[in-house]
Design a protein around this motif. Structure first.
Motif, PDB file in Angstrom:
ATOM      1  N   PRO A  35       0.844  -1.211   0.000  1.00 23.69           N
ATOM      2  CA  PRO A  35       0.000   0.000   0.000  1.00 23.69           C
ATOM      3  C   PRO A  35       0.875   1.255   0.000  1.00 23.69           C
ATOM      4  CG  PRO A  35      -0.723  -1.563   1.669  1.00 23.69           C
ATOM      5  CD  PRO A  35       0.573  -2.071   1.155  1.00 23.69           C
ATOM      6  N   GLN A  92      -6.013  -4.225  -2.141  1.00 21.45           N
ATOM      7  CA  GLN A  92      -5.439  -2.876  -2.237  1.00 21.45           C
ATOM      8  C   GLN A  92      -4.089  -2.904  -2.969  1.00 21.45           C
ATOM      9  OE1 GLN A  92      -4.493  -1.333   1.626  1.00 21.45           O
ATOM     10  NE2 GLN A  92      -4.285   0.791   0.916  1.00 21.45           N
ATOM     11  N   GLU A 108      -4.600  -3.498  -6.716  1.00 19.46           N
ATOM     12  CA  GLU A 108      -5.054  -2.289  -7.406  1.00 19.46           C
ATOM     13  C   GLU A 108      -3.878  -1.356  -7.663  1.00 19.46           C
ATOM     14  OE1 GLU A 108      -7.946  -1.900  -8.945  1.00 19.46           O
ATOM     15  OE2 GLU A 108      -8.156  -3.962  -8.253  1.00 19.46           O
ATOM     16  N   ARG A 109      -2.965  -1.256  -6.698  1.00 20.54           N
ATOM     17  CA  ARG A 109      -1.804  -0.382  -6.888  1.00 20.54           C
ATOM     18  C   ARG A 109      -0.868  -0.948  -7.968  1.00 20.54           C
ATOM     19  NH1 ARG A 109       2.797   1.800  -2.766  1.00 20.54           N
ATOM     20  NH2 ARG A 109       3.091   3.803  -3.794  1.00 20.54           N
TER      21      ARG A 109
END
Ligand SMILES: [Fe+2]
Ligand SMILES: [Fe+2]
Length: 278
Positions: free
Chosen positions: A14, A62, A65-66
């Motif tokens: 993240p 998460q 997605e990054r």
């Protein structure tokens, strides 16, 4: 000339987090994408990238997605298989719309490049760091080898079978790799195995199988082959690997390690010196 680029072990976290508190893996992937996009203009058509696992550090939605947001800038489509730092179901959900992502079971696929076929296998055993090829994996491999019909095949896995000499990494290799090698030895055509996990560039010839491990864009695993070595990361230059099929002087898939970054040059050799070099 069919070609692909292997990117491996991107370990995306993240925003604001570093791998092991040290390694800015997102910045490393950003740099890799920039560097590869620049090189694409020089190296001719490349069909796709193949990401051989550890896309993320903890396998969360998460993080996927990054990863997708960063690699979206790469001017190539890509396929991927999971590594020990991935989460199979989170990865499946993140890439559900991709034609290479199976709806259920192991994340495995085969891609025909014309003169050769790449077979991506899923060696993730959730909760373990070592690799394991499932019964479904062996069944898929058998079918894909039959369909390849004797033409050269490239087996892509996250976990290598070959050892690196780094004890802690070798303990976490593809533990049932011997059974895989038996299948590959029995195949009628040439076989290459490309892997990640060790974050270093290594090559070995195991029987008829040429085995390679590719470097990561981010940190490397420290090369320390002493018996009591502490397994460590080190910020050596990152890399990706280009594989291009060449017909001359004999048909072969040629690998070329691409360091990530900006380097001085190029300068044409001709006219650089008035005197011939000795
Ligand atoms: Fe890794
Ligand atoms: Fe790994």
């Amino acid at each position: 000339m069919p070609a692909f680029i292997q990117i491996t072990d991107t370990h995306i976290l993240p925003e604001g987090e570093l791998a092991y508190g040290r390694s800015d893996t997102a910045a490393a992937l950003e740099a890799a994408v920039t560097s590869l996009n620049e090189k694409l203009a020089l190296i001719g058509p490349v069909d796709c990238a193949i990401v051989t696992g550890d896309l993320t550090d903890y396998g969360t939605a998460q993080e996927y997605e990054r990863f997708k947001a960063i690699i979206a800038r790469l001017k190539l489509p890509y396929l991927a298989i999971p590594g020990n730092h991935d989460g199979r179901e989170a990865m499946r959900a993140a890439f559900a719309s991709e034609d290479w992502m199976p709806k259920t079971g192991p994340v495995q696929w085969a891609r025909d490049f014309g003169p050769f076929t790449v077979i991506g296998l899923d060696t993730l055993l959730e909760t373990a760091h070592y690799g394991h090829l499932s019964e479904e994996g062996f069944a898929f491999l058998d079918q894909a080898l039959t369909e390849a019909g004797g033409k050269p095949v490239v087996i892509a896995t996250h976990h290598p079978w070959m050892h690196s000499g780094i004890a802690a990494m070798d303990a976490d290799n593809l533990r049932n790799g011997a059974a895989l090698m038996e299948r590959l030895e029995a195949y009628s055509g040439p076989v290459r195995m490309i892997s990640g996990h060790v974050h270093r560039a290594l090559t070995a010839q195991l029987g008829k199988v040429t085995c390679q491990i590719a470097p990561a864009p981010c940190h490397a695993v420290h090369l320390d082959q002493r018996v009591n070595a502490v397994n460590s990361l080190i910020m050596e230059p990152g890399g990706a690997t280009l594989y291009t099929w060449h017909e001359t002087p004999q048909p072969a898939l040629v690998s070329n390690q691409l360091p990530i970054g900006s380097f001085a040059g190029p300068w044409p050799f001709a006219g650089m010196l008035d005197e011939p070099s000795t």
